[in-house]
Design a protein around this motif. Structure first.
Motif, PDB file in Angstrom:
ATOM      1  N   UNK A 687       0.058 -10.414 -22.658  1.00 15.43           N
ATOM      2  CA  UNK A 687      -0.324  -9.218 -23.519  1.00 15.43           C
ATOM      3  C   UNK A 687       0.424  -8.110 -22.667  1.00 15.43           C
ATOM      4  N   UNK A 688       0.855  -7.018 -23.539  1.00 14.78           N
ATOM      5  CA  UNK A 688       1.788  -5.812 -23.013  1.00 14.78           C
ATOM      6  C   UNK A 688       1.258  -4.762 -23.716  1.00 14.78           C
ATOM      7  N   UNK A 689       0.514  -3.774 -23.163  1.00  9.82           N
ATOM      8  CA  UNK A 689       0.021  -2.543 -23.893  1.00  9.82           C
ATOM      9  C   UNK A 689       1.213  -1.380 -23.549  1.00  9.82           C
ATOM     10  N   UNK A 717       7.547  -9.761 -28.883  1.00 13.36           N
ATOM     11  CA  UNK A 717       6.972  -9.909 -30.318  1.00 13.36           C
ATOM     12  C   UNK A 717       6.085  -8.767 -30.365  1.00 13.36           C
ATOM     13  N   UNK A 718       5.998  -8.276 -31.538  1.00 10.85           N
ATOM     14  CA  UNK A 718       5.045  -7.139 -31.766  1.00 10.85           C
ATOM     15  C   UNK A 718       5.528  -6.185 -32.906  1.00 10.85           C
ATOM     16  N   UNK A 766      11.112  -2.296 -22.096  1.00 10.22           N
ATOM     17  CA  UNK A 766      10.639  -2.196 -23.464  1.00 10.22           C
ATOM     18  C   UNK A 766      11.155  -0.813 -23.677  1.00 10.22           C
ATOM     19  N   UNK A 767      12.244  -0.572 -24.376  1.00  9.51           N
ATOM     20  CA  UNK A 767      12.803   0.865 -24.608  1.00  9.51           C
ATOM     21  C   UNK A 767      12.198   1.596 -25.476  1.00  9.51           C
ATOM     22  N   UNK A 772       5.032   2.954 -29.315  1.00  7.91           N
ATOM     23  CA  UNK A 772       3.624   2.217 -28.415  1.00  7.91           C
ATOM     24  C   UNK A 772       2.801   1.421 -29.256  1.00  7.91           C
ATOM     25  N   UNK A 773       2.339   0.355 -28.625  1.00 13.63           N
ATOM     26  CA  UNK A 773       1.446  -0.280 -28.969  1.00 13.63           C
ATOM     27  C   UNK A 773       1.325  -1.692 -28.450  1.00 13.63           C
ATOM     28  N   UNK A 774       0.870  -2.683 -29.038  1.00 13.82           N
ATOM     29  CA  UNK A 774       0.359  -3.997 -28.223  1.00 13.82           C
ATOM     30  C   UNK A 774       1.639  -4.976 -28.785  1.00 13.82           C
ATOM     31  N   UNK A 775       2.144  -5.592 -27.619  1.00 17.81           N
ATOM     32  CA  UNK A 775       3.274  -6.408 -27.789  1.00 17.81           C
ATOM     33  C   UNK A 775       3.031  -7.568 -26.986  1.00 17.81           C
TER      34      UNK A 775
END
Length: 812
Positions: A687-689, A717-718, A766-767, A772-775
């Motif tokens: 998970x990446x925030x 993905x996201x 992550x450019x 912004x969000x959850x990926x």
């Protein structure tokens, strides 16, 4: 008297004989001799070309087949010598027929042309020639008119024949030359280049690369891979055909530059234009840099150069400065693989050599074709609207102050559909900062280019054309790529942009505008020479002002501790006490200095051990020469904590077998501890925030020492990027890496395989194009051997509060 009469009679006879032979003498002179501008006295620049004359009402046939495509036909008119007006351009025409083997006509066309008279060329010796002429100066030639014939769809074609239709005058005739295009493979093209003279090489490079021996291998291949092979006729209605030689004299090259400004071999640099050279040899090697000043006058002074070296592995930068009175200036030093930047105080050329083998490793010039956009000249690019998918597009724009025009300040972009309707339009403000790493290849000393302004689009799926316009002069390079195509890298040999460039698969593919050939002929195509730039380290990160945040897995996964060596100068967080270890020597021990400025914080050093014998035993530790702590251990590896220490200096020693590592509460040491996950067969997801505009996820892969190569895939993905907006970044969502692990210096705790390879690091940005969000980041591979991966984020500019912590660990 009789003798005198005989003499007079003999004189009369000889005079009559001379009178009778005079025409023969004139004929012999005409046929066998020539005037002062004869074939034997032609300039060296002349190229002869055989011309086949077309006869009225007769066909001249040439044998061809469908594989010889395209066919190029060069037609011109032979006129009587005389004075013609400047605008003299009467029409002429010819007819051709495509025939099969049985003599059936497959196709027939008539082409009409206008004649054009050639100009004159004055040679260095003062002689003047027409640019097209014959050995017989009673006639003169017009310029060639070109016709291309495509035979690829005519599989039965056996011959092509020509016949004149109209000529400008009754005493003029049409001459033709036929040729077929042949594409040479790289080895044959290289041999063709070697057989050319210096003047022919300079002519082929068209003045864009001077001198010609500075041309890159790619540019040479582009100029020599295609050649036209002449075709000869098979006859004129069964009779012999008539030929002649047409002599071609192209405009002579510009006079050579005087010796004071002629550039010797090497890469050009001056106070405003810098160069970089990759240092590519594995391991540390001794290198010699030779810098030759272009102005050898005494008042110019010595060469003063500022050198910047950046290592590939740590990106550490070192700046050096040297002054040399010698010509050339010599600088010699041992370097690891990296990038060397040269900034001289005056115009110079630089060359790099490896000492010992004396092998020159000066890189080839890197040349980028760009096209000029202006207020009255737009650039059109075709897009593919058949896929039904978004179309990634990248545009690099440089302000251009050459050719007397005003540089552009804005670029206007429009996307059109098949009906020429505007789907979207945008404008980009251009940078006015002059670049030091890019210059025009034809004029490297001129500061006429700005820093490139880059922009990205996910062009609409229905877009068929992109139109670019500027409010001034700008040089544009456009790139594209398939939407879902993964970028590929071999690591660590392709870790930095300047590494292994010949084998690197590009992320973006250069696109050509519509009518690129016409743009080149109208001098709107310019080659830009560019150099790799050193990578600027984030100041906050380099000084330890950052926070390290491990990524959590989507599903619970077993973790392992890994301890691996880090390089000197590696950025460390403030008070990174739990993750940094030092080797505890057997003799002399290690002195720990605990930070007494932090109140209310106790410190308990942690030990990690690795030994060959896993039998149970007891180990003892000493503090300041006194017995301090004793306990039992079992197994070949493990870790435990020592008793709490107070502030002050403490010398810790042990005589226990094996290798021991100890941590402390200061950001120093030569080993780093991380938690890693084993990648299962179905992959692993993190998970990446994403909270800021641009963030970077770092992945570290560890492999068993016996594994020579590993393939991993990384997918993001996201949330989706928006297609209608103009983006300053473009994030690649699919990545494929071929890893080449090396070494066995990583210690893994809690696994059967105790020693693993050194980490292979992968940065996944992550450019700003991703909101912004959850990926989620998914990692999988296709090798049988297991891999370990450590995933974390660097939060730049944040200072971590003091804490001695152990990362949350879950055991299987």
């Amino acid at each position: 008297m009789r003798v005198i009469g005989r003499i007079i009679l003999l004189c009369v006879f000889l005079s009559g004989l001379v009178w009778l032979l005079m025409p023969v003498k004139d004929w012999v002179e005409t046929v066998w001799f020539s005037d002062e501008q004869s074939v034997d006295n032609l300039p060296e620049q002349v190229r002869p070309a055989k011309v086949f004359w077309l006869r009225e009402s007769q066909w001249t046939s040439f044998s061809v087949n469908a594989s010889q495509t395209p066919i190029r036909v060069l037609a011109h008119v032979q006129l009587p010598s005389g004075e013609y007006p400047v605008d003299y351009a009467p029409p002429f025409s010819l007819r051709y027929q495509l025939m099969d083997e049985e003599g059936n006509t497959l196709g027939e066309r008539t082409y009409h042309y206008k004649t054009a008279l050639p100009g004159t060329s004055t040679l260095a010796d003062g002689r003047t020639f027409q640019r097209r002429f014959y050995a017989d100066f009673s006639h003169q030639a017009t310029l060639d008119q070109t016709l291309f014939i495509d035979l690829s769809k005519l599989t039965k074609v056996n011959s092509i024949r020509f016949q004149p239709v109209d000529t400008p005058t009754d005493d003029s005739r049409i001459g033709i030359r036929l040729a077929t295009l042949e594409t040479l493979n790289p080895p044959r093209a290289a041999r063709a280049w070697q057989r050319l003279s210096d003047s022919q090489k300079a002519e082929m490079l068209d003045g864009l690369i001077f001198p010609h021996y500075l041309a890159t291998n790619a540019e040479i291949l582009n100029r020599t891979s295609d050649r036209w092979n002449p075709l000869g006729p098979v006859g004129i209605d069964g009779e012999t055909f008539e030929t002649d030689f047409l002599y071609l004299l192209d405009a002579p090259p510009e006079p050579p530059e005087p010796p004071a400004t002629f550039r010797p071999p090497g890469l050009y640099a001056d106070a405003n234009h810098w160069i970089t050279m990759p240092v590519v040899n594995a391991g540390a090697s001794l290198y010699r840099l030779e810098i030759m000043p272009l102005d050898l006058a005494e008042e110019t002074g010595p060469v003063v150069a500022e050198l910047l070296y950046q290592a590939n592995d740590t990106l550490e930068q070192r700046t050096m400065k040297f002054t040399a009175e010698d010509v050339p200036a010599i600088w010699q030093k041992e370097l690891l693989p990296g990038l060397l930047q040269i900034r001289p105080n005056q115009p110079v050329v630089a060359r790099l050599f490896k000492v010992g083998s004396n092998r020159e490793i000066t890189p080839d010039r890197m040349l980028l074709p760009t096209y000029q956009a202006s207020p009255f000249n737009s650039l059109d690019y075709h897009l593919n609207d058949k896929t039904g998918q978004l179309q990634p597009v990248r545009i690099d724009v440089r302000r251009f102050t050459g050719q007397g025009g005003q540089p552009a300040s804005r670029l206007f972009i429009r996307f059109l559909n098949a009906n020429e309707e505007v789907l979207s339009q945008s404008s980009l403000s251009l940078s006015d900062t002059t670049t030091g790493f890019q210059r025009l290849a034809a004029a490297p000393a001129l500061s006429v280019l700005s820093e490139p302004s880059g922009i990205y689009f996910a062009a609409p799926a229905a877009a068929r054309k992109m139109v670019l316009e500027a409010d001034g002069a700008a040089l544009v390079a456009v790139y594209h790529r398939p939407l879902n195509q993964a970028i590929t890298r071999k690591l660590p040999e392709q870790l930095r942009p300047w590494q292994d460039t010949d084998a690197r698969v590009p992320n973006w593919y250069l696109a050509q505008p519509v009518n690129a050939d016409q743009l080149m002929r109208s001098k709107r195509r310019h080659l830009v020479e560019w150099f790799h730039q050193p990578i600027d380290l984030n100041t906050e990160v380099a000084e330890g002002h950052f926070e390290w945040e491990p990524l959590s897995t989507v599903a619970p996964m077993p973790q392992r501790q890994v301890l691996y060596p880090i390089g000197y100068g590696t950025p460390l967080r403030d008070r990174a006490s739990s993750s940094v270890f030092s080797l505890l020597p057997k003799s002399g021990g290690l002195t720990l200095t605990l930070d007494s400025s932090i109140q209310g914080v106790s410190f308990s050093p942690e030990l990690i051990f690795h030994r060959q014998n896993g039998a149970p035993t007891r180990v003892q530790f000493f503090k300041n020469g006194q017995a301090w702590y004793e306990r039992g251990i079992a197994g070949k590896q493990g870790h435990f904590s020592l008793p709490v220490l107070t502030a002050g200096n403490h010398k810790i020693t042990t005589k226990a077998e094996g290798t021991w590592y100890i941590n402390h509460n200061l950001a120093r040491g030569s080993y780093r501890r991380r938690l890693a996950y084993e990648i299962p067969g179905n992959g692993i997801r993190f998970n990446v925030n994403k909270t800021t505009g641009e963030e970077v996820v770092t992945l570290q892969f560890f492999a068993p020492p016996a594994l020579e190569k590993a393939n991993v895939r990384v997918r993001i993905s996201g949330l989706s990027r928006q297609s209608s907006s103009m983006m300053s970044d473009y994030t690649f969502l699919n990545r494929e890496y071929t890893l080449a692990p090396s070494g066995d210096q990583t210690l893994s705790l809690g696994t059967r395989q105790s020693l693993w390879s050194e980490p292979v690091r992968v940065a996944v940005p992550l450019g700003k194009d991703l909101p912004p969000g959850r990926y989620q980041i998914t990692i999988d591979g296709d090798q049988a051997e297991p891999l370990l991966v450590s995933a974390y984020q660097i939060l730049e500019g944040e200072r971590a509060p003091y804490r001695f912590f152990m990362e949350t660990q879950s055991e299987e």
